[in-house]
Motif scaffolding. Structure first.
Motif, PDB file in Angstrom:
ATOM      1  N   CYS A 161      -4.383  10.522   0.463  1.00 25.63           N
ATOM      2  CA  CYS A 161      -4.790  11.112   1.555  1.00 25.63           C
ATOM      3  C   CYS A 161      -4.121  12.588   1.585  1.00 25.63           C
ATOM      4  CB  CYS A 161      -4.174  10.489   2.802  1.00 25.63           C
ATOM      5  SG  CYS A 161      -4.933   8.674   3.234  1.00 25.63           S
ATOM      6  N   VAL A 175     -11.147   0.500   4.022  1.00 25.27           N
ATOM      7  CA  VAL A 175      -9.845   0.190   3.231  1.00 25.27           C
ATOM      8  C   VAL A 175      -9.165  -1.020   3.843  1.00 25.27           C
ATOM      9  CG1 VAL A 175      -7.777   0.907   2.228  1.00 25.27           C
ATOM     10  CG2 VAL A 175      -9.591   2.349   1.994  1.00 25.27           C
ATOM     11  N   ILE A 186       0.467   5.332   0.493  1.00 25.41           N
ATOM     12  CA  ILE A 186      -0.325   6.390   0.817  1.00 25.41           C
ATOM     13  C   ILE A 186       0.187   7.638   0.646  1.00 25.41           C
ATOM     14  CG2 ILE A 186      -1.046   7.693   2.861  1.00 25.41           C
ATOM     15  CD1 ILE A 186      -1.012   5.043   4.495  1.00 25.41           C
ATOM     16  N   PHE A 230      -3.545   4.724  -1.843  1.00 26.41           N
ATOM     17  CA  PHE A 230      -4.339   5.285  -0.994  1.00 26.41           C
ATOM     18  C   PHE A 230      -4.238   6.908  -0.883  1.00 26.41           C
ATOM     19  CE2 PHE A 230      -6.407   4.752   3.519  1.00 26.41           C
ATOM     20  CZ  PHE A 230      -7.557   5.457   3.172  1.00 26.41           C
ATOM     21  N   ALA A 238      -8.256   4.089  -3.372  1.00 25.36           N
ATOM     22  CA  ALA A 238      -9.170   4.733  -2.592  1.00 25.36           C
ATOM     23  C   ALA A 238      -8.747   5.968  -2.323  1.00 25.36           C
ATOM     24  CB  ALA A 238      -9.229   3.781  -1.143  1.00 25.36           C
ATOM     25  N   ALA A 260      -4.165   6.856   8.124  1.00 21.07           N
ATOM     26  CA  ALA A 260      -4.273   5.846   7.278  1.00 21.07           C
ATOM     27  C   ALA A 260      -3.141   4.897   7.660  1.00 21.07           C
ATOM     28  CB  ALA A 260      -4.245   6.040   5.941  1.00 21.07           C
ATOM     29  N   VAL A 285       0.982  -1.155   0.094  1.00 18.67           N
ATOM     30  CA  VAL A 285       0.050  -0.080   0.061  1.00 18.67           C
ATOM     31  C   VAL A 285       0.959   1.161  -0.013  1.00 18.67           C
ATOM     32  CG1 VAL A 285      -1.891   1.262   1.243  1.00 18.67           C
ATOM     33  CG2 VAL A 285      -1.821  -1.179   1.117  1.00 18.67           C
ATOM     34  N   CYS A 290     -10.798   4.699   6.087  1.00 16.35           N
ATOM     35  CA  CYS A 290      -9.482   3.960   6.559  1.00 16.35           C
ATOM     36  C   CYS A 290      -9.889   2.641   7.140  1.00 16.35           C
ATOM     37  CB  CYS A 290      -8.462   4.571   7.634  1.00 16.35           C
ATOM     38  SG  CYS A 290      -7.664   6.231   6.957  1.00 16.35           S
TER      39      CYS A 290
END
Length: 510
Positions: free
Chosen positions: A151, A415, A21, A149, A394, A31, A19, A412
């Motif tokens: 953010c 996900v 972020i 992801f 996401a 997250a 992942v 969060c």
């Protein structure tokens, strides 16, 4: 979600992560905490374009900066806000984010000065190919990620919105935008005009009025503004009756429900709420003050974002005579200040252009799927957090009518459940697809605010019904994200993917 190839490393930390972020602000740190708590099997990194933690709360340094929603809902659900003030100053919020990152170890996963410029999804390998730029050296970085992801919020960080006012070059004083506030700006004894009437303006004005000779808030049209307690009496009671953790949970839930209730009442009974707000203003402003001109908006409550002032500090500065409100439009800047359409002249030493923000979805990442560019504005949002037809992506987006973190916490958690679902089944991809021709598209943010209207064409859209509709409701989203499973008629899962081709590690300047 099993790795499709052995992890490869570079000297900047990782060439493949499960992942990735984007952003080390309030939601990015949250997250990271959720990932390492709920998905301990997953490797992850946080790429941050700037050189420090905090996002908005580190970038904005103008006087008086504070939260515009209560900290009991803006704080993390896993680490409740324990500060004395419900409406907290920017420095306290920044420290809270930094402390959270340090205590959880998220800070060790952050790669500073890394701006992601492009992301291309490879269906063949079932992973993202990421291109990033080192903002400190200019070097290009390449890596892959199983899940992306974002953010980074939706504000543009490098500059704010500034209309092209006539004659700006004629002004002999100082022009400042709040997003680029100079550290050495001396406001003591100065005549200051703040252009704007939104959350930034109503924060700046009373803060500047403490030392300035006089501050004028020049607004084109009024905004709904109300006084709220800086310290919540309900939270004080809960902390006296309950253990610390339970009090934090109860405070968050109470303020979330209270905020949502006020929003719903405002939308259903706008005239009643308007009368209530204006009566409250009359009690806090000097007798005979022209509330109709300066504090009565042309729109209904919550057509645009509501402004709250702690303990009525704006109104107190008006009563003290250190602040005045002028409702008019600007004809042009002059050498001494501003000439208004009415013919009035406002003289100033400093003019602050609190004229709004610009939006930038996904931090400006050039998104593509199998080499085909993706225009987010042509896609629906799935549960307010994924893009139609885009796998393994996401986006953490908060509420416009409540605190940012309420929705981000739910996102969060969802996900992580989605990742665990795929990991347990050996799947590598998930994508939301709309097969319902009856779903019509509309703006994703349901406000008429100028900064939203200017950039609505850049943002994804929402549909007319679930799961494509964005409700701006914590209770509805709690049910849709927290209380429901990740499998439905819209979400497609696939995998495992064939083994990814092996590439040499990419050297990156440290």
């Amino acid at each position: 979600m099993a790795l499709t190839a052995p992890a490869r490393t570079t000297d900047d930390g990782a060439a493949h992560v499960d992942v990735l972020i984007v952003g080390a602000g309030l939601s990015g740190v949250g997250a990271g905490h959720y990932l390492q708590t709920e998905c301990p099997w997953a490797s992850y990194a946080v790429y941050e374009a700037r050189d420090t933690i905090g996002g908005t709360w580190d970038l904005f340094r103008y006087p008086g900066i504070r939260s515009d929603s209560d900290m009991h809902t803006l704080g993390y659900s896993f680490r409740p806000w324990d500060g004395e003030k419900s409406i907290a100053d920017g420095d306290s919020i920044l420290q809270y984010i930094k402390d959270t990152a340090a205590e959880s170890g998220v800070d060790t996963h952050i790669r500073f000065n890394h701006r992601i410029t492009a992301a291309d999804w490879s269906p063949e390998e079932s992973r993202w190919h990421i291109t990033a730029e080192r903002t400190d050296t200019g070097a290009e970085v390449h890596l892959t990620a199983g899940f992306l992801f974002s953010c980074s919020g939706y504000y543009r960080y490098d500059h704010g919105y500034l209309p092209d006012f006539a004659g700006m070059g004629d002004f002999a004083g100082t022009i400042v935008h709040p997003q680029a506030w100079p550290e050495d700006l001396d406001v003591a004894g100065k005549r200051i005009v703040v252009i704007g009437s939104g959350a930034t303006a109503v924060t700046l004005v009373p803060a500047l009025a403490r030392s300035a000779a006089h501050v004028t808030m020049l607004q084109r049209s009024p905004t709904y503004i109300a006084s709220v307690p800086e310290k919540s009496p309900i939270v004080a009671l809960l902390r006296a009756l309950l253990p610390a953790k339970a009090a934090g949970v109860a405070a968050k839930f109470f303020h979330a429900v209270l905020t949502q209730a006020f929003y719903q009442v405002s939308r259903r009974y706008p005239q009643m709420v308007r009368r209530m707000l204006l009566k409250g203003l009359e009690r806090q402003l000097p007798p005979g003050y022209d509330v109709a001109t300066h504090f009565t908006p042309r729109y209904d409550p919550w057509d645009q974002r509501f402004c709250a002032v702690p303990n009525g500090d704006l109104f107190k500065s008006i009563c003290a005579g250190t602040t005045s409100i002028v409702t008019d439009t600007i004809e042009r800047f002059t050498e001494k200040g501003l000439r208004l359409t009415s013919g009035e002249e406002l003289e100033a030493d400093i003019i602050v252009t609190a004229t709004g923000l610009e939006l930038l979805f996904l931090g400006g990442i050039a998104l593509s799927v199998d080499g085909e560019p993706v225009d987010p504005a042509t896609r629906l949002t799935y549960k307010g957090m994924m893009l139609e037809g885009v796998p393994n992506l996401a986006v953490a987006l908060g509420y416009v009518n409540a605190s940012w973190t309420l929705k981000c916490d739910l996102t969060c958690d969802y996900v992580c459940r989605l990742l665990n679902h795929m990991h347990a089944r050996g799947q590598t991809a998930c994508v939301a697809r709309n097969q319902d021709a009856s779903v019509a598209a509309g703006p994703v943010l349901g406000l008429t605010s100028g900064y939203i209207q200017r950039s609505a064409h850049l943002l994804p859209q929402q549909g007319t019904h679930h799961p494509w509709k964005v409700h701006q409701s914590y209770l509805r989203d709690y049910r849709a994200l927290k209380m429901s499973g990740v499998e439905d008629a819209v979400m497609e899962f696939s995998g495992p993917a064939p083994a990814a081709r092996t590439e040499p590690a990419v050297a990156v300047a440290s």
